[in-house]
Design an enzyme around this catalytic site. Structure first.
Site, PDB file in Angstrom:
ATOM      1  N   GLU A 150      61.861 -54.851  -6.752  1.00 25.46           N
ATOM      2  CA  GLU A 150      60.682 -55.353  -7.479  1.00 25.46           C
ATOM      3  C   GLU A 150      60.698 -55.061  -8.978  1.00 25.46           C
ATOM      4  OE1 GLU A 150      57.350 -53.769  -5.283  1.00 25.46           O
ATOM      5  OE2 GLU A 150      57.976 -54.748  -3.446  1.00 25.46           O
ATOM      6  N   ASP A 201      63.050 -58.431  -4.005  1.00 27.84           N
ATOM      7  CA  ASP A 201      61.768 -58.653  -4.684  1.00 27.84           C
ATOM      8  C   ASP A 201      60.840 -59.532  -3.851  1.00 27.84           C
ATOM      9  OD1 ASP A 201      59.842 -58.486  -6.734  1.00 27.84           O
ATOM     10  OD2 ASP A 201      61.351 -58.760  -8.297  1.00 27.84           O
ATOM     11  N   GLU A 270      61.538 -58.915   4.295  1.00 25.70           N
ATOM     12  CA  GLU A 270      60.239 -58.318   4.673  1.00 25.70           C
ATOM     13  C   GLU A 270      59.289 -59.424   5.133  1.00 25.70           C
ATOM     14  OE1 GLU A 270      58.703 -55.771   1.557  1.00 25.70           O
ATOM     15  OE2 GLU A 270      60.685 -54.994   1.068  1.00 25.70           O
TER      16      GLU A 270
END
Ligand code: 9MR
Length: 359
Positions: A150, A201, A270
């Site tokens: 990120e 990210d 994710e």
């Protein structure tokens, strides 16, 4: 006539016995030829029904929190690293033949402040020590790592100069400037040349953020290769995939196309789809709200659309990892984003992922 009725009844009974009892296929078997299928692990998932589901459906895992700097690194610089939680998870995965992906080495969040403080030289040494220590500890046990997580800011409008798109409030950025990203990857490559190095990210369905990441990966890899290295420095791009019913799957396709240009592998790292229309910031476990049937169906359709898309890109996608097993224990439980409900029953979303062509 009676004979005909008995025959039909027998046929129905046979169908019921063979189909009603048939258990849903393991997801890892469904996608065996396409990509690895993963989930997160945390202390709840290590036993009981959660662990049974994990063993049955998934062949790769990511620790939800236990390998983050805040959980491994000491409270103060002179303290000791804490390996116990992560080690017990990694060992259990090994015993069960499940691969482990590491998350994460360098991040602005869940990181000890001492690590990014002091002079640039001190912060640089802290980064190098942290990466060396962690990669050395998990050598041979963790196949790939999110080296930097990120790093890109939100709301990017001009992605052409990727360094200007970095998150300026990151402690690493503040002390080391934009070059911290490359330093982290170079350190990780040297520490363990065997592992696969990822940039990870969220929000990469946004074309500007995706373009900034594409530009960064290309720039860093081109320079690394120009030095005579015959491989990339950044091996993979992780698209987190925290989505909701607001998602336009064509945006994900556009980003996959963009990332494919770089030649590195892509993983969906994710994945969850919250069943609300707004990209809300309401988080936390145990908010197991009732999910209306209509939303459950919409969510299932979206999961199916995504998996059909992922299959189209199976030559580039290495792994698809869900961020949560069940709606109750998900970090975004209020949005019921998982394949299983709070009682671990499969939801329409599960059946959609099991057989995306039917949805
Ligand atoms: O799921 C994680 C949750 O348990 C933690 O409280 C949270 C703290 O930042 O991190 C969550 O995981 C995040 C992941 O590490 C990085 N991408 C976003 C994930 C969801 O916030």
């Amino acid at each position: 006539m009676l004979k005909k009725i008995i025959l039909i009844q027998l046929a129905l009974l046979f169908l019921c016995l063979t189909n009603c009892n048939s258990k849903p296929a393991a997801l890892k078997a469904v996608y065996k030829k396409d990509f690895l299928i993963g989930n997160v692990i945390n202390h709840v998932y290590m036993s009981g029904g959660h662990f049974d589901l994990l063993k049955k459906h998934f062949n790769t895992v990511t620790c939800e929190n236990e390998m983050k700097p805040e959980n491994l690194a000491p409270l103060s610089k002179s303290g000791e690293y804490k390996w116990q939680m992560a080690d017990s998870m990694v060992n259990k995965m090994k015993e069960n033949g499940i691969q482990v992906h590491g998350h994460t080495l360098i991040w602005h969040s869940q990181t000890r402040t001492w690590m990014t403080s002091g002079s640039p030289q001190e912060a640089k040494e802290n980064m190098i020590n942290h990466i060396n220590t962690v990669l050395d500890h998990f050598r041979g046990k963790v196949v790939s790592w999110d080296v930097v997580n990120e790093a890109m800011a939100d709301g990017i409008t001009d992605p052409s100069d990727w360094k200007s798109c970095l998150r300026a409030e990151s402690g690493w950025y503040k002390t080391l400037g934009p070059d911290y990203v490359e330093l982290a990857f170079r350190t990780a490559r040297q520490a363990d040349p065997e592992i696969i190095l990822y940039y990870n990210d969220y929000g990469l369905n946004d074309c500007n953020k995706a373009a900034a990441v594409r530009n960064m990966v290309k720039d860093i890899n081109d320079r690394y290769k120009a030095e005579g290295n015959n491989r990339s420095l950044i091996d993979g791009i992780g698209m987190q995939g925290h989505y909701g019913l607001w998602l336009n799957v064509n945006d994900v396709r556009a980003s996959l196309e963009m990332f494919k240009e770089t030649g590195v592998e892509i993983s969906i790292t994710e994945l969850d789809i919250e069943s609300r229309l707004t990209n809300s910031r309401e988080w936390g476990v145990n908010r197991n709200t009732v999910m209306p049937q209509e939303q459950a169906q919409q969510q299932a359709k979206l999961y199916a659309q995504l998996f059909r898309l992922f299959r189209e890109y199976k030559d580039t996608i290495a792994r698809v990892t869900f961020w949560g097993m069940d709606d109750k224990n998900s970090w975004k439980s209020i949005g019921n984003p998982c394949l299983f409900d709070g009682e671990l029953n499969p939801k329409p979303a599960f059946f959609a992922v099991s057989n995306p062509d039917e949805y």
